[in-house]
Design a protein around this motif. Sequence first.
Motif, PDB file in Angstrom:
ATOM      1  N   GLN A   1     -10.279  -4.447   3.493  1.00 45.85           N
ATOM      2  CA  GLN A   1      -9.208  -3.494   3.154  1.00 45.85           C
ATOM      3  C   GLN A   1      -8.400  -3.130   4.403  1.00 45.85           C
ATOM      4  OE1 GLN A   1     -10.466   0.339   1.510  1.00 45.85           O
ATOM      5  NE2 GLN A   1      -8.756   0.254   0.073  1.00 45.85           N
ATOM      6  N   PHE A   2      -7.066  -3.025   4.205  1.00 39.62           N
ATOM      7  CA  PHE A   2      -6.140  -2.680   5.286  1.00 39.62           C
ATOM      8  C   PHE A   2      -5.396  -1.404   4.915  1.00 39.62           C
ATOM      9  CE2 PHE A   2      -6.882  -7.197   5.317  1.00 39.62           C
ATOM     10  CZ  PHE A   2      -7.009  -7.532   6.652  1.00 39.62           C
ATOM     11  N   ARG A   3      -4.924  -0.676   5.934  1.00 41.61           N
ATOM     12  CA  ARG A   3      -4.169   0.557   5.673  1.00 41.61           C
ATOM     13  C   ARG A   3      -2.765   0.269   5.146  1.00 41.61           C
ATOM     14  NH1 ARG A   3      -7.420   1.794  10.044  1.00 41.61           N
ATOM     15  NH2 ARG A   3      -8.724   3.647   9.706  1.00 41.61           N
ATOM     16  N   GLN A   4      -2.161  -0.796   5.621  1.00 45.30           N
ATOM     17  CA  GLN A   4      -0.861  -1.278   5.133  1.00 45.30           C
ATOM     18  C   GLN A   4       0.253  -0.239   5.229  1.00 45.30           C
ATOM     19  OE1 GLN A   4      -1.767  -5.064   2.429  1.00 45.30           O
ATOM     20  NE2 GLN A   4      -1.193  -3.302   1.277  1.00 45.30           N
ATOM     21  N   GLU A   5       0.306   0.478   6.340  1.00 43.72           N
ATOM     22  CA  GLU A   5       1.415   1.399   6.554  1.00 43.72           C
ATOM     23  C   GLU A   5       2.643   0.680   7.093  1.00 43.72           C
ATOM     24  OE1 GLU A   5      -0.054   4.421   9.092  1.00 43.72           O
ATOM     25  OE2 GLU A   5      -1.492   5.217   7.630  1.00 43.72           O
ATOM     26  N   GLU A   6       2.451  -0.477   7.722  1.00 49.35           N
ATOM     27  CA  GLU A   6       3.556  -1.229   8.318  1.00 49.35           C
ATOM     28  C   GLU A   6       3.773  -2.590   7.661  1.00 49.35           C
ATOM     29  OE1 GLU A   6       5.534   0.017  10.549  1.00 49.35           O
ATOM     30  OE2 GLU A   6       4.412   1.883  10.864  1.00 49.35           O
TER      31      GLU A   6
END
Length: 252
Positions: free
Chosen positions: A158-163
């Motif tokens: 899982q990744f935060r994916q803010e960017e």
Amino acid sequence: MPEGPEGPEGPEGPEGPERRGRGRTTLLIAGAVVLGLVAGTCTGYLIQADREPTKLPSLSQPTLPQAKGPAPEPLSAAQDRQVKTEGDLRKLLLTKPKGAKEADWLGDDGWMDLAAYADSYEKPEEVFGDLVGDEFRRAAVTGWSEGSTYTVELRLVQFRQEETLAAADYCDNNQYWAEDEDSTDSWPVPGTGTGMAYVHRKADTKPGYLPLYSAEAHAWRGDVSMEIWVYGSKSIPKKKIMDLAERQMERL
């Protein structure tokens, strides 16, 4: 007589008066422009003062009809994917089949931290930096062995994916390297969009070891990338890797 400050290049020389004259002319013109602007503005105010005020449009909007019927029920936790993936990712992993032995090489808690995940690649130092930049959040892992024939490992990364959409990028990267291997068959995983499963027909051979066959599957959904690896002493059937991939993605 020698030329001094008042000579050809001084203030009273041929170029001096010309420069000063041009400066005064420019100043006069600029003053006239300012006066013209002020006069024009004053005239505009006078004209506007004699006019009737312009009526502005109404700020109120027409009332929109409301839909009839009861309000929709909120999604249950089982239906809301975000609720699933914000909880304990380990609970979304497939459970080991009956008769299989839990993998003792994965640790006890079912989590794989950043360093451990990077270490699973051939160049962990480079991957570690990439994962930091790609906002790695966490990875849940499970696995088992089925007799002496197969071993299975599943990961949900899982990744935060803010960017960036890192889950899709890592899935694409894994698919690229899987397809790059010789003697590889591949199939789309139904219901996953771009998910793919691979069976490598050529065994990895090393002196003193039995031939090692492998298969893998990669897909993603939202901020989670799924990775499945199967190893065996004989070629992995297509049905086996496809079944694992489909059932695992159904849980996301």
